[in-house]
Scaffold this active site. Structure first.
Site, PDB file in Angstrom:
ATOM      1  N   LYS A   1       3.116  11.414   6.745  1.00  0.00           N
ATOM      2  CA  LYS A   1       2.340  11.230   7.962  1.00  0.00           C
ATOM      3  C   LYS A   1       2.918  11.964   9.162  1.00  0.00           C
ATOM      4  O   LYS A   1       2.673  13.139   9.348  1.00  0.00           O
ATOM      5  CB  LYS A   1       2.144   9.737   8.230  1.00  0.00           C
ATOM      6  CG  LYS A   1       1.269   9.053   7.167  1.00  0.00           C
ATOM      7  CD  LYS A   1       0.779   7.727   7.615  1.00  0.00           C
ATOM      8  CE  LYS A   1      -0.035   7.016   6.515  1.00  0.00           C
ATOM      9  NZ  LYS A   1      -1.268   7.709   6.149  1.00  0.00           N
TER      10      LYS A   1
ATOM     11  N   ASP B   1       9.682   3.015   1.488  1.00  0.00           N
ATOM     12  CA  ASP B   1       8.501   3.784   1.848  1.00  0.00           C
ATOM     13  C   ASP B   1       8.328   3.677   3.363  1.00  0.00           C
ATOM     14  O   ASP B   1       7.789   2.692   3.872  1.00  0.00           O
ATOM     15  CB  ASP B   1       7.278   3.230   1.114  1.00  0.00           C
ATOM     16  CG  ASP B   1       5.996   3.969   1.463  1.00  0.00           C
ATOM     17  OD1 ASP B   1       5.981   4.719   2.459  1.00  0.00           O
ATOM     18  OD2 ASP B   1       4.986   3.773   0.751  1.00  0.00           O
TER      19      ASP B   1
ATOM     20  N   PHE C   1       0.862  -1.182   0.000  1.00  0.00           N
ATOM     21  CA  PHE C   1       0.000   0.000   0.000  1.00  0.00           C
ATOM     22  C   PHE C   1       0.893   1.223   0.000  1.00  0.00           C
ATOM     23  O   PHE C   1       1.568   1.516   0.988  1.00  0.00           O
ATOM     24  CB  PHE C   1      -0.940   0.046   1.203  1.00  0.00           C
ATOM     25  CG  PHE C   1      -1.866   1.231   1.133  1.00  0.00           C
ATOM     26  CD1 PHE C   1      -3.034   1.168   0.388  1.00  0.00           C
ATOM     27  CD2 PHE C   1      -1.552   2.423   1.759  1.00  0.00           C
ATOM     28  CE1 PHE C   1      -3.879   2.268   0.293  1.00  0.00           C
ATOM     29  CE2 PHE C   1      -2.380   3.531   1.662  1.00  0.00           C
ATOM     30  CZ  PHE C   1      -3.551   3.443   0.922  1.00  0.00           C
TER      31      PHE C   1
END
Length: 404
Positions: free
Chosen positions: A255, A226, A141
Site C-alpha cells: 500500500k 502483515d 484480511f
C-alpha cells in the site's frame, strides 16, 4: 442523466460487480481532497485503505516518478537496474532487517511470506515434507488469492472458491491461550495483522503481540507481521508492532510503500529467512521494477524524517478525542483504533455503515463501511487539523449529535 449517473451506468454495464463503490466519480485529487467529474469536492477520509498515506498528488513522489519515467521503467529481474540496490538496502534499514524480496500487490507479498515460511520450515527448521502449518487469526484480511481466502473466516471473501488450500489453523484474535495450544512442532509461522483493518480496525489486547513474540521464539516459529495497512506511519509509528516494542521475524509491506502512484510491496526479513530462496524458485516480472523502486525510495526518505509518524500520532490523538464522546450518545457503540486510524461502530437504530457512508458522501466526506455496522476513518497523514475537525463534524451532523 447527470455525468455521474452516466459514468456509473457505463461502469455497471461493463465491469464485473465485485465491488459496490459509493456513487461518486473522482476526476482529480490533491492532498486530502478529491474532486468529482461535476466539480464537487470531497474530503478523503479513506486514503485508499492507507495506500495514500502521503496524500494525493504528493509533489515529492510525483517528481520521483516523473524523473524515472524518462529513464527506464522496467527491466524484469532478468537484468539488474540502478535503483534496485538502494531500494533493498534502504528498506531493509528502515525495517531493521537485512534482506528484501519485492513484489507488487499486498496479496502477492502475503503469498510470498507464506511460501517463505514454508520453505524456511522445510529447509531450516526440518519440518517433514508437506506437513508445514501456519497459524492465523480469525477475522483476518490478508488479500484475495485462493490460498489467502482459504484461511479467511469472512463468508463473502471465501464462499464458492473451494477447494481450499490446506496448511492453516485459525485461532481467535487476541487469545494467547489459543495461540499457545495451536503451536506444534510442525508450525512454521504465525501470520498476524498487528491491527486488523478490514475487520473494523481491531486493536489486540495489551500484551498480546509481545506474548505472540515470546511464544514464537520459544517454539522456533516465525512471527510474520502483515503491516500492509498498519505500517509506514499510519498508527503514529513506522510500524504498528513498535507500539509494544515487538520486532517480528518478517514484515509484509505494501500500500503506502508505492505512495498511491504504483503498486509496490515487499517481504522484509533476515538473511537466515529470505536466504532460503534460490534462483528460479520465486519471482515477479514487475516486482522491484525501476519505477517502483524510485517511488518507494522517496517514500522511505520521507519516513526517515519522522514527520509523518509524528503527524499521525498528533492528529490521531485529536481524532480519537473527538470520536470518543460519540459512544456516550448511544448512536455509536464503539470507537477503536490507533494513530490516524479509527473504526466506528454505528448503532443499528441509526443506520448501517453503508447508509452512514452515503449520508457523509452527500455532505462531502468519503469513508467506507465494513462488516455492516462499521465505518473506517483513515485520512491521508497530510490532512490539516481544520479539515480533520470538519470531517468529524460532518459525522456528528449525520448522527444528529451536537458539538460538545
Amino acid at each position: 442523466m447527470k455525468t455521474t449517473d452516466t459514468i456509473v451506468a457505463a461502469i455497471e454495464a461493463h465491469s464485473a460487480h465485485n465491488y459496490h463503490p459509493l456513487p461518486v466519480v473522482v476526476a482529480t485529487a490533491e492532498g486530502a481532497w478529491m474532486t468529482d467529474v461535476e466539480g464537487r469536492r470531497y474530503l478523503d477520509l479513506l486514503a485508499g485503505y492507507s495506500a495514500l498515506n502521503f496524500g494525493h498528488g504528493n509533489r515529492r513522489l510525483l517528481d520521483a516518478a516523473k524523473a524515472q519515467l524518462e529513464r527506464v521503467t522496467l527491466t524484469s529481474r532478468a537484468f539488474h537496474h540502478d535503483r534496485y540496490a538502494a531500494f533493498c538496502a534502504q528498506l531493509a534499514e528502515l525495517c531493521g532487517m537485512e534482506m528484501v524480496l519485492p513484489m507488487n500487490t499486498g496479496a502477492e507479498a502475503v503469498e510470498t511470506a507464506v511460501k517463505t515460511a514454508r520453505k524456511w520450515g522445510y529447509r531450516v527448521k526440518g519440518v517433514p515434507a508437506e506437513m508445514a502449518k501456519i497459524v492465523v487469526a480469525a477475522n483476518n484480511f490478508h488479500g484475495r488469492t485462493t490460498t489467502i481466502i482459504s484461511f479467511s473466516t469472512d463468508p463473502e471473501a471465501r464462499a464458492d472458491y473451494g477447494p481450499y488450500t490446506p496448511g492453516f489453523e485459525i485461532v481467535p484474535y487476541g487469545d494467547l491461550t489459543a495461540m499457545r495450544a495451536a503451536l506444534t512442532e510442525n508450525t512454521v509461522a504465525v501470520l498476524l495483522e498487528p491491527i486488523q483493518g478490514e475487520a473494523g480496525v481491531l486493536v489486540p489486547p495489551a500484551g498480546y503481540l509481545p506474548g505472540v513474540r515470546e511464544l514464537t521464539r520459544e517454539r522456533n516459529v516465525l512471527f510474520v507481521a502483515d503491516e500492509i495497512q498498519s505500517g509506514l506511519g499510519r498508527t503514529g509509528r513506522t510500524f504498528a508492532c513498535e507500539h509494544e516494542d515487538v520486532v517480528p521475524d518478517v514484515y509484509v509491506l505494501g500500500k503506502a510503500l508505492g505512495g498511491g502512484i504504483v503498486p509496490v510491496s515487499a517481504v522484509v526479513s533476515s538473511r537466515d529467512v529470505l536466504g532460503v530462496f534460490r534462483p528460479g524458485e520465486h519471482g515477479s516480472t514487475f516486482g522491484g521494477n525501476p519505477l517502483a523502486c524510485a517511488v518507494a525510495l522517496e517514500v522511505i526518505a520521507m519516513l526517515r524524517s519522522g514527520e509523518y509518524q509524528a503527524r499521525a500520532a498528533g492528529l490521531g490523538e485529536r481524532l480519537h478525542r473527538e470520536l470518543a464522546p460519540l459512544t456516550d450518545t448511544g448512536r455509536v457503540t464503539a470507537v477503536r483504533g490507533r494513530g490516524l486510524w479509527a473504526g466506528v461502530d454505528i448503532h443499528p437504530r441509526y443506520g448501517t455503515g453503508r447508509e452512514i457512508s452515503e449520508k457523509l458522501l452527500d455532505r462531502g466526506v468519503l469513508v467506507k463501511d465494513t462488516h455492516g455496522a462499521t465505518i473506517r476513518i483513515a485520512p491521508p497523514l497530510v490532512i490539516s487539523e481544520e479539515d480533520l475537525d470538519w470531517g468529524v463534524a460532518q459525522l456528528r451532523a449525520v448522527l444528529d449529535v451536537q458539538q460538545p
